[in-house]
Design an enzyme around this catalytic site. Structure first.
Site, PDB file in Angstrom:
ATOM      1  N   ASP A 172       3.355 -13.336   3.263  1.00 57.23           N
ATOM      2  CA  ASP A 172       4.079 -13.970   4.133  1.00 57.23           C
ATOM      3  C   ASP A 172       5.018 -14.555   4.062  1.00 57.23           C
ATOM      4  O   ASP A 172       5.105 -15.089   2.553  1.00 57.23           O
ATOM      5  CB  ASP A 172       3.761 -14.584   5.542  1.00 57.23           C
ATOM      6  CG  ASP A 172       4.233 -15.381   6.881  1.00 57.23           C
ATOM      7  OD1 ASP A 172       4.845 -14.666   6.811  1.00 57.23           O
ATOM      8  OD2 ASP A 172       3.962 -15.312   7.630  1.00 57.23           O
ATOM      9  N   GLY A 173       6.892 -14.579   4.636  1.00 60.38           N
ATOM     10  CA  GLY A 173       7.369 -15.869   3.748  1.00 60.38           C
ATOM     11  C   GLY A 173       8.539 -14.881   3.354  1.00 60.38           C
ATOM     12  O   GLY A 173       9.374 -15.494   2.804  1.00 60.38           O
ATOM     13  N   ARG A 233      11.811 -15.213   4.948  1.00 60.81           N
ATOM     14  CA  ARG A 233      12.533 -17.148   5.440  1.00 60.81           C
ATOM     15  C   ARG A 233      12.599 -16.802   3.148  1.00 60.81           C
ATOM     16  O   ARG A 233      13.594 -17.679   3.343  1.00 60.81           O
ATOM     17  CB  ARG A 233      11.627 -17.435   5.254  1.00 60.81           C
ATOM     18  CG  ARG A 233      11.786 -18.133   7.135  1.00 60.81           C
ATOM     19  CD  ARG A 233      10.472 -18.735   7.504  1.00 60.81           C
ATOM     20  NE  ARG A 233       8.791 -17.611   7.607  1.00 60.81           N
ATOM     21  CZ  ARG A 233       7.955 -18.407   7.417  1.00 60.81           C
ATOM     22  NH1 ARG A 233       7.413 -19.934   7.834  1.00 60.81           N
ATOM     23  NH2 ARG A 233       6.594 -17.398   7.977  1.00 60.81           N
ATOM     24  N   ARG A 261      17.101  -9.870   4.091  1.00 58.18           N
ATOM     25  CA  ARG A 261      15.916  -9.225   4.291  1.00 58.18           C
ATOM     26  C   ARG A 261      15.285  -8.667   3.223  1.00 58.18           C
ATOM     27  O   ARG A 261      14.065  -9.089   3.292  1.00 58.18           O
ATOM     28  CB  ARG A 261      15.604  -9.642   5.838  1.00 58.18           C
ATOM     29  CG  ARG A 261      15.555 -10.935   6.995  1.00 58.18           C
ATOM     30  CD  ARG A 261      15.058 -10.222   8.515  1.00 58.18           C
ATOM     31  NE  ARG A 261      14.025  -9.166   8.304  1.00 58.18           N
ATOM     32  CZ  ARG A 261      12.877 -11.060   8.231  1.00 58.18           C
ATOM     33  NH1 ARG A 261      12.307 -12.052   8.855  1.00 58.18           N
ATOM     34  NH2 ARG A 261      11.598 -10.450   8.619  1.00 58.18           N
ATOM     35  N   HIS A 291      11.689  -8.273   0.804  1.00 58.69           N
ATOM     36  CA  HIS A 291      10.600  -8.128   1.033  1.00 58.69           C
ATOM     37  C   HIS A 291      10.137  -7.483  -0.211  1.00 58.69           C
ATOM     38  O   HIS A 291       9.441  -6.587  -1.264  1.00 58.69           O
ATOM     39  CB  HIS A 291      10.892  -6.412   1.884  1.00 58.69           C
ATOM     40  CG  HIS A 291      11.071  -6.644   3.006  1.00 58.69           C
ATOM     41  ND1 HIS A 291      10.189  -7.654   4.019  1.00 58.69           N
ATOM     42  CD2 HIS A 291      11.807  -6.682   4.714  1.00 58.69           C
ATOM     43  CE1 HIS A 291      10.183  -7.968   5.026  1.00 58.69           C
ATOM     44  NE2 HIS A 291      11.641  -7.438   5.312  1.00 58.69           N
ATOM     45  N   SER A 320       1.613  -4.615   9.773  1.00 63.21           N
ATOM     46  CA  SER A 320       0.865  -4.114  10.148  1.00 63.21           C
ATOM     47  C   SER A 320       1.324  -3.455  12.032  1.00 63.21           C
ATOM     48  O   SER A 320       2.715  -3.437  11.881  1.00 63.21           O
ATOM     49  CB  SER A 320       0.858  -5.582  11.537  1.00 63.21           C
ATOM     50  OG  SER A 320       1.660  -5.705  12.041  1.00 63.21           O
ATOM     51  N   GLU A 343       1.825  -3.780  14.766  1.00 64.35           N
ATOM     52  CA  GLU A 343       3.032  -4.634  15.738  1.00 64.35           C
ATOM     53  C   GLU A 343       4.236  -5.016  14.879  1.00 64.35           C
ATOM     54  O   GLU A 343       5.545  -4.570  15.826  1.00 64.35           O
ATOM     55  CB  GLU A 343       3.199  -5.871  16.033  1.00 64.35           C
ATOM     56  CG  GLU A 343       1.296  -6.321  17.284  1.00 64.35           C
ATOM     57  CD  GLU A 343       0.292  -6.619  15.890  1.00 64.35           C
ATOM     58  OE1 GLU A 343      -0.040  -7.696  15.579  1.00 64.35           O
ATOM     59  OE2 GLU A 343      -0.839  -6.140  15.818  1.00 64.35           O
ATOM     60  N   ASN A 344       4.961  -4.759  14.276  1.00 65.97           N
ATOM     61  CA  ASN A 344       5.441  -4.513  12.685  1.00 65.97           C
ATOM     62  C   ASN A 344       6.987  -2.779  13.331  1.00 65.97           C
ATOM     63  O   ASN A 344       7.801  -3.234  13.524  1.00 65.97           O
ATOM     64  CB  ASN A 344       5.724  -4.133  11.082  1.00 65.97           C
ATOM     65  CG  ASN A 344       5.400  -5.477  10.919  1.00 65.97           C
ATOM     66  OD1 ASN A 344       4.575  -5.965   9.707  1.00 65.97           O
ATOM     67  ND2 ASN A 344       4.682  -7.108  11.718  1.00 65.97           N
ATOM     68  N   TRP A 345       5.885  -1.868  13.684  1.00 65.93           N
ATOM     69  CA  TRP A 345       7.514  -1.222  14.423  1.00 65.93           C
ATOM     70  C   TRP A 345       8.125  -1.972  15.285  1.00 65.93           C
ATOM     71  O   TRP A 345       9.374  -1.233  15.367  1.00 65.93           O
ATOM     72  CB  TRP A 345       6.168  -0.176  15.329  1.00 65.93           C
ATOM     73  CG  TRP A 345       5.393   0.337  14.187  1.00 65.93           C
ATOM     74  CD1 TRP A 345       3.875   0.145  13.573  1.00 65.93           C
ATOM     75  CD2 TRP A 345       6.098   1.849  12.967  1.00 65.93           C
ATOM     76  NE1 TRP A 345       3.894   1.063  12.880  1.00 65.93           N
ATOM     77  CE2 TRP A 345       4.475   1.583  12.679  1.00 65.93           C
ATOM     78  CE3 TRP A 345       7.143   2.264  12.303  1.00 65.93           C
ATOM     79  CZ2 TRP A 345       4.016   3.182  11.148  1.00 65.93           C
ATOM     80  CZ3 TRP A 345       7.183   2.760  11.824  1.00 65.93           C
ATOM     81  CH2 TRP A 345       5.929   3.643  11.540  1.00 65.93           C
ATOM     82  N   ARG A 376      -3.745 -16.665   2.695  1.00 63.29           N
ATOM     83  CA  ARG A 376      -1.929 -16.410   3.918  1.00 63.29           C
ATOM     84  C   ARG A 376      -0.936 -17.413   3.194  1.00 63.29           C
ATOM     85  O   ARG A 376      -0.999 -18.532   2.694  1.00 63.29           O
ATOM     86  CB  ARG A 376      -2.157 -17.141   5.337  1.00 63.29           C
ATOM     87  CG  ARG A 376      -1.103 -16.444   6.149  1.00 63.29           C
ATOM     88  CD  ARG A 376      -1.366 -16.260   7.187  1.00 63.29           C
ATOM     89  NE  ARG A 376       0.459 -15.273   7.948  1.00 63.29           N
ATOM     90  CZ  ARG A 376       0.143 -14.922   9.314  1.00 63.29           C
ATOM     91  NH1 ARG A 376      -0.844 -14.594   9.604  1.00 63.29           N
ATOM     92  NH2 ARG A 376       1.423 -14.523   9.461  1.00 63.29           N
TER      93      ARG A 376
HETATM   94  C1  V07 Z   1       5.984  -4.540   1.787  1.00 64.77           C
HETATM   95  C2  V07 Z   1       6.298  -5.978  -0.043  1.00 64.77           C
HETATM   96  C3  V07 Z   1       4.780  -7.021   0.065  1.00 64.77           C
HETATM   97  C4  V07 Z   1       5.133  -8.079   0.790  1.00 64.77           C
HETATM   98  C5  V07 Z   1       4.933  -7.465   2.344  1.00 64.77           C
HETATM   99  C6  V07 Z   1       6.252  -7.522   2.683  1.00 64.77           C
HETATM  100  C7  V07 Z   1       6.838  -6.087   2.226  1.00 64.77           C
HETATM  101  C8  V07 Z   1       4.086  -2.713  -1.105  1.00 64.77           C
HETATM  102  C9  V07 Z   1       4.174  -1.962  -0.062  1.00 64.77           C
HETATM  103  C10 V07 Z   1       2.635  -0.872  -0.463  1.00 64.77           C
HETATM  104  C11 V07 Z   1       2.343  -0.503   0.700  1.00 64.77           C
HETATM  105  C12 V07 Z   1       1.069   0.340   0.981  1.00 64.77           C
HETATM  106  C13 V07 Z   1       1.381   0.803  -0.666  1.00 64.77           C
HETATM  107  C14 V07 Z   1       1.448   0.823  -1.524  1.00 64.77           C
HETATM  108  C15 V07 Z   1       2.806  -0.233  -1.600  1.00 64.77           C
HETATM  109  C16 V07 Z   1       4.469  -2.451   0.894  1.00 64.77           C
HETATM  110  C17 V07 Z   1       5.112  -2.728   3.277  1.00 64.77           C
HETATM  111  C18 V07 Z   1       6.381  -3.854   2.597  1.00 64.77           C
HETATM  112  C19 V07 Z   1       5.265  -2.259   4.525  1.00 64.77           C
HETATM  113  F1  V07 Z   1       0.039   2.488  -0.384  1.00 64.77           F
HETATM  114  N1  V07 Z   1       4.628  -3.745  -0.607  1.00 64.77           N
HETATM  115  N2  V07 Z   1       5.469  -3.379   0.427  1.00 64.77           N
HETATM  116  N3  V07 Z   1       4.876  -2.020   1.955  1.00 64.77           N
HETATM  117  N4  V07 Z   1       7.038  -5.290   1.044  1.00 64.77           N
END
Ligand code: V07
Length: 238
Positions: free
Chosen positions: A15-16, A19, A28, A32, A60, A62-64, A186
Site C-alpha cells: 500500500d501507499g 501517496r 499516481r 505504481h 483487488s 474492488e479496484n476496478w 501491510r
Molecule cells: C502492481 C506495483 C506494486 C504495488 C501495487 C500497485 C501497483 C506487479 C504486478 C503483477 C501482478 C500480477 C503478476 C505479476 C505482476 C502488479 C498490479 C499492480 C495490479 F502476475 N506490480 N503490480 N499488478 N503495482
C-alpha cells in the site's frame, strides 16, 4: 505453521504507491511503477532469507472502480513485470503463481500471467504468489458453492465438512502446509485486511509499518522478520 521463528510464508499488502507519488508531485502511475520495481528488491531479499512463499496483494476486485486510465495502467504492470524480471526469476528458480480471477483481465495481461506460470511451473525454489484481481469473500463463497454442490449431489455429507476439507477449496489449496501465511506485512500505515486472505490469516502475526511501499526496503523487511521471530506464537494456547 512455523514454531522456530522462521517465516516460511510471508504475505504483503503493498500500500501507499499513490501517496508516495503525491509526496513527490508525480502522477499516481509513477508510484505504481516504483512499487512494481520494489517487488524485485523485496522478492530477492525474501529469497535470500529462505522464505518459501511470498504472497503479494497487487490488485483487488474492488479496484476496478478506479479511473479507467489508472486501471489500464495497472493491468499493464504484470506484462511489464515479467518482461523485465523473468530472467532473474528463472535464475533464482522462482515459481510464479496467481491467486484470483484471471478471466476478466485484458487479453494481453492474462496471456503474460499464464505464460509466466507455464514457464516457471517446474521451478522448485521460492513461490512468488500474486493475489491479482483477488477478493477473499468471493473466494470463501466459491468454496461454499463447491461444497454445497458436492453435498447436493450426494458426494459428501455436510456434517463432514471441516477446516481441512474447506481449505481444500480455497485458492491457496495447492500450497499445502504452506497455505497460511506466518506473517502479514501491510505498508503505508493502514491497519486493515481489505478483503485479503481472511481465512488464511486466522493465526498469522500482523506487522504494520508507516512507510510507503516503494520505500519499504531490505532493512524494513529484516526488522519485520526479527519482530516476528521475537513474538511468542501460541495459537491461542498457553
Ligand atoms: C502492481 C506495483 C506494486 C504495488 C501495487 C500497485 C501497483 C506487479 C504486478 C503483477 C501482478 C500480477 C503478476 C505479476 C505482476 C502488479 C498490479 C499492480 C495490479 F502476475 N506490480 N503490480 N499488478 N503495482
Amino acid at each position: 505453521m512455523s514454531q522456530t521463528g522462521q517465516v516460511r510464508h510471508l504475505a504483503i499488502i503493498m500500500d501507499g504507491n499513490g501517496r508516495w507519488a503525491k509526496k513527490r508531485h508525480l502522477p499516481r502511475m509513477a508510484g505504481h511503477k516504483q512499487g512494481m520495481e520494489n517487488i524485485r528488491r523485496i522478492a530477492r531479499a525474501c529469497d535470500d532469507h529462505g522464505i518459501k512463499v511470498l504472497t503479494l496483494y497487487a490488485f483487488s476486485t474492488e479496484n476496478w472502480a478506479r479511473p479507467k486510465k489508472e486501471v489500464s495502467y495497472l493491468m499493464s504492470l504484470p506484462v511489464n513485470f515479467f518482461n523485465h524480471y523473468m530472467p532473474e526469476l528463472q535464475e533464482r528458480n522462482v515459481k510464479v503463481k496467481i491467486m484470483g480471477y484471471p478471466d476478466k483481465l485484458p487479453a494481453a495481461t492474462e496471456k503474460a500471467v499464464q505464460r509466466a506460470m507455464a514457464e516457471t511451473a517446474d521451478n522448485t525454489g521460492m513461490i512468488l504468489n500474486f493475489a491479482f484481481n483477488y477478493g477473499s469473500r468471493a473466494e470463501i463463497i466459491s468454496a461454499c458453492q463447491e461444497l454445497a454442490a458436492e453435498a447436493a449431489a450426494g458426494k459428501i455429507d455436510p456434517a463432514e465438512i471441516d477446516e481441512q476439507s474447506f481449505s481444500q477449496h480455497l485458492m491457496t489449496a495447492d500450497l499445502g502446509e504452506l497455505a497460511d501465511p506466518d506473517l502479514l506485512i501491510r505498508t503505508s500505515g493502514e491497519e486493515r485486511l481489505s478483503n485479503f486472505l481472511l481465512w488464511q490469516l486466522a493465526y498469522s502475526e500482523f506487522y504494520f509499518i508507516d512507510r510507503f511501499w516503494p520505500d519499504f526496503d531490505e532493512d524494513d523487511l529484516q526488522t519485520a522478520l526479527t519482530a516476528f521471530a521475537n513474538r511468542h506464537r501460541r495459537f491461542g494456547k498457553i
